[in-house]
Design a protein around this motif. Structure first.
Motif, mmCIF file in Angstrom:
data_model
loop_
_atom_site.group_PDB
_atom_site.id
_atom_site.type_symbol
_atom_site.label_atom_id
_atom_site.label_comp_id
_atom_site.label_asym_id
_atom_site.label_seq_id
_atom_site.Cartn_x
_atom_site.Cartn_y
_atom_site.Cartn_z
ATOM 1 N N LEU A 17 -103.493 39.085 -92.629
ATOM 2 C CA LEU A 17 -103.079 38.578 -91.321
ATOM 3 C C LEU A 17 -103.297 39.588 -90.193
ATOM 4 C CD1 LEU A 17 -99.781 36.702 -92.239
ATOM 5 C CD2 LEU A 17 -102.019 35.729 -91.807
ATOM 6 N N THR A 18 -103.454 40.824 -90.524
ATOM 7 C CA THR A 18 -103.630 41.836 -89.483
ATOM 8 C C THR A 18 -104.908 41.592 -88.687
ATOM 9 O OG1 THR A 18 -104.692 43.315 -91.078
ATOM 10 C CG2 THR A 18 -102.326 43.607 -90.694
ATOM 11 N N LYS A 19 -105.974 41.147 -89.356
ATOM 12 C CA LYS A 19 -107.220 40.870 -88.639
ATOM 13 C C LYS A 19 -107.040 39.697 -87.678
ATOM 14 C CE LYS A 19 -110.427 42.423 -92.210
ATOM 15 N NZ LYS A 19 -111.480 41.992 -93.137
ATOM 16 N N GLU A 20 -106.416 38.629 -88.178
ATOM 17 C CA GLU A 20 -106.251 37.441 -87.345
ATOM 18 C C GLU A 20 -105.213 37.670 -86.254
ATOM 19 O OE1 GLU A 20 -105.637 33.949 -89.699
ATOM 20 O OE2 GLU A 20 -107.255 34.483 -91.051
ATOM 21 N N LEU A 21 -104.172 38.403 -86.565
ATOM 22 C CA LEU A 21 -103.132 38.653 -85.572
ATOM 23 C C LEU A 21 -103.550 39.704 -84.552
ATOM 24 C CD1 LEU A 21 -99.828 38.553 -87.649
ATOM 25 C CD2 LEU A 21 -100.704 36.850 -86.066
ATOM 26 N N SER A 22 -104.469 40.571 -84.913
ATOM 27 C CA SER A 22 -104.889 41.604 -83.964
ATOM 28 C C SER A 22 -105.572 40.970 -82.747
ATOM 29 C CB SER A 22 -105.800 42.625 -84.639
ATOM 30 O OG SER A 22 -107.021 42.021 -85.023
ATOM 31 N N ALA A 23 -106.355 39.933 -82.940
ATOM 32 C CA ALA A 23 -107.004 39.255 -81.811
ATOM 33 C C ALA A 23 -105.950 38.592 -80.922
ATOM 34 C CB ALA A 23 -108.000 38.225 -82.323
ATOM 35 N N ALA A 24 -104.969 37.949 -81.527
ATOM 36 C CA ALA A 24 -103.898 37.310 -80.756
ATOM 37 C C ALA A 24 -103.056 38.358 -80.046
ATOM 38 C CB ALA A 24 -103.035 36.450 -81.669
ATOM 39 N N THR A 25 -102.784 39.469 -80.726
ATOM 40 C CA THR A 25 -101.990 40.543 -80.131
ATOM 41 C C THR A 25 -102.721 41.135 -78.930
ATOM 42 O OG1 THR A 25 -101.079 41.059 -82.316
ATOM 43 C CG2 THR A 25 -100.812 42.719 -80.612
ATOM 44 N N GLU A 26 -104.014 41.352 -79.057
ATOM 45 C CA GLU A 26 -104.802 41.878 -77.940
ATOM 46 C C GLU A 26 -104.788 40.900 -76.766
ATOM 47 O OE1 GLU A 26 -108.770 43.050 -78.937
ATOM 48 O OE2 GLU A 26 -108.095 44.280 -80.616
ATOM 49 N N SER A 27 -104.906 39.626 -77.061
ATOM 50 C CA SER A 27 -104.892 38.606 -76.011
ATOM 51 C C SER A 27 -103.544 38.584 -75.290
ATOM 52 C CB SER A 27 -105.192 37.243 -76.624
ATOM 53 O OG SER A 27 -105.110 36.244 -75.654
ATOM 54 N N VAL A 28 -102.460 38.686 -76.039
ATOM 55 C CA VAL A 28 -101.123 38.691 -75.437
ATOM 56 C C VAL A 28 -100.933 39.950 -74.598
ATOM 57 C CG1 VAL A 28 -98.660 38.863 -75.979
ATOM 58 C CG2 VAL A 28 -100.072 37.182 -77.159
ATOM 59 N N ASP A 30 -103.261 41.735 -73.144
ATOM 60 C CA ASP A 30 -104.108 41.590 -71.955
ATOM 61 C C ASP A 30 -103.431 40.678 -70.930
ATOM 62 O OD1 ASP A 30 -106.501 41.969 -70.431
ATOM 63 O OD2 ASP A 30 -107.141 39.955 -71.059
ATOM 64 N N MET A 31 -102.846 39.593 -71.399
ATOM 65 C CA MET A 31 -102.153 38.655 -70.512
ATOM 66 C C MET A 31 -100.944 39.320 -69.859
ATOM 67 S SD MET A 31 -102.558 35.620 -69.454
ATOM 68 C CE MET A 31 -103.103 34.342 -70.520
ATOM 69 N N LEU A 32 -100.186 40.118 -70.606
ATOM 70 C CA LEU A 32 -99.036 40.833 -70.044
ATOM 71 C C LEU A 32 -99.477 41.831 -68.973
ATOM 72 C CD1 LEU A 32 -96.800 41.483 -73.199
ATOM 73 C CD2 LEU A 32 -96.267 40.044 -71.224
ATOM 74 N N THR A 33 -100.589 42.508 -69.228
ATOM 75 C CA THR A 33 -101.113 43.459 -68.241
ATOM 76 C C THR A 33 -101.489 42.733 -66.953
ATOM 77 O OG1 THR A 33 -101.983 44.816 -70.044
ATOM 78 C CG2 THR A 33 -102.857 45.228 -67.843
ATOM 79 N N ARG A 34 -102.156 41.610 -67.100
ATOM 80 C CA ARG A 34 -102.547 40.833 -65.909
ATOM 81 C C ARG A 34 -101.326 40.300 -65.167
ATOM 82 N NH1 ARG A 34 -108.033 37.538 -67.377
ATOM 83 N NH2 ARG A 34 -109.148 39.300 -68.249
ATOM 84 N N LEU A 35 -100.307 39.872 -65.881
ATOM 85 C CA LEU A 35 -99.078 39.397 -65.239
ATOM 86 C C LEU A 35 -98.379 40.515 -64.465
ATOM 87 C CD1 LEU A 35 -97.554 36.988 -67.913
ATOM 88 C CD2 LEU A 35 -98.414 36.384 -65.648
ATOM 89 N N GLU A 36 -98.372 41.716 -65.029
ATOM 90 C CA GLU A 36 -97.773 42.857 -64.331
ATOM 91 C C GLU A 36 -98.558 43.181 -63.062
ATOM 92 O OE1 GLU A 36 -97.657 45.992 -67.206
ATOM 93 O OE2 GLU A 36 -95.940 45.143 -68.278
ATOM 94 N N GLU A 37 -99.888 43.133 -63.136
ATOM 95 C CA GLU A 37 -100.715 43.377 -61.953
ATOM 96 C C GLU A 37 -100.462 42.306 -60.892
ATOM 97 O OE1 GLU A 37 -104.697 43.436 -63.445
ATOM 98 O OE2 GLU A 37 -104.529 45.466 -64.250
#
Length: 162
Positions: A17-28, A30-37
């Motif tokens: 699951l680490t491979k599949e969750l790593s893509a989702a984790t990166e996406s989340v 990235d989204m948090l960073t954009r929301l903070e900006e």
């Protein structure tokens, strides 16, 4: 054979699951960073907006007296236009009355004068007695006077415009 089959099924059921969750984790992330900006951008706009509103409010309040004077001048001009229109209506009425009187009294003597050109009777008085009897004196109505309304500007205004 059964142990091999069991190992194959076990390998099949093992999911990384680490491979599949790593893509989702990166996406989340990235989204948090954009929301903070975006949040920081909104805060900057709000701060600038409040500052702009305060500045504009101060400027508008500074122009309040000038706008009041301009409004008073416009009101004065509206009164002036109303007065001039009323005076013009009075003069037009007097002119229509004078024209009606002139046309009524001029018709008969003019016909007599034209008739005398073709007849041998001499005409002594072209105007006739009716014209002198109807003559009336003209009385001028109280009209608009520019001197009463328009005064010379103060010296301070003249010095500023030069």
């Amino acid at each position: 054979m059964v142990p091999e089959l069991a190992e194959d099924y076990a390998a099949f059921l093992k999911v990384d699951l680490t491979k599949e969750l790593s893509a989702a984790t990166e996406s989340v992330e990235d989204m948090l960073t954009r929301l903070e900006e975006f949040q920081s951008l909104i805060q900057m706009v709000e701060a600038d907006g409040f500052q702009a509103v305060n500045t504009l409010t101060t400027e508008i309040l500074g122009k309040k007296d000038e706008l009041k004077q301009l409004g008073d001048r416009i009101d004065g001009l509206e009164c002036l236009v109303t007065r001039v229109k009323g005076d013009m209506d009075k003069l037009e009425s007097l002119l229509n009355t004078a024209e009606a009187e002139a046309n009524a009294s001029d018709g008969a003597p003019l016909l007599k004068a034209l008739g005398s050109l073709f007849t041998k009777k001499p005409v002594v008085d072209i105007a006739g007695p009716s014209r002198t009897g109807q003559s009336s004196t003209f009385t001028s109505p109280d009209l608009f006077s520019a001197d009463k309304v328009f005064t010379s500007p103060p010296e301070s205004t003249l010095q500023q415009s030069e």
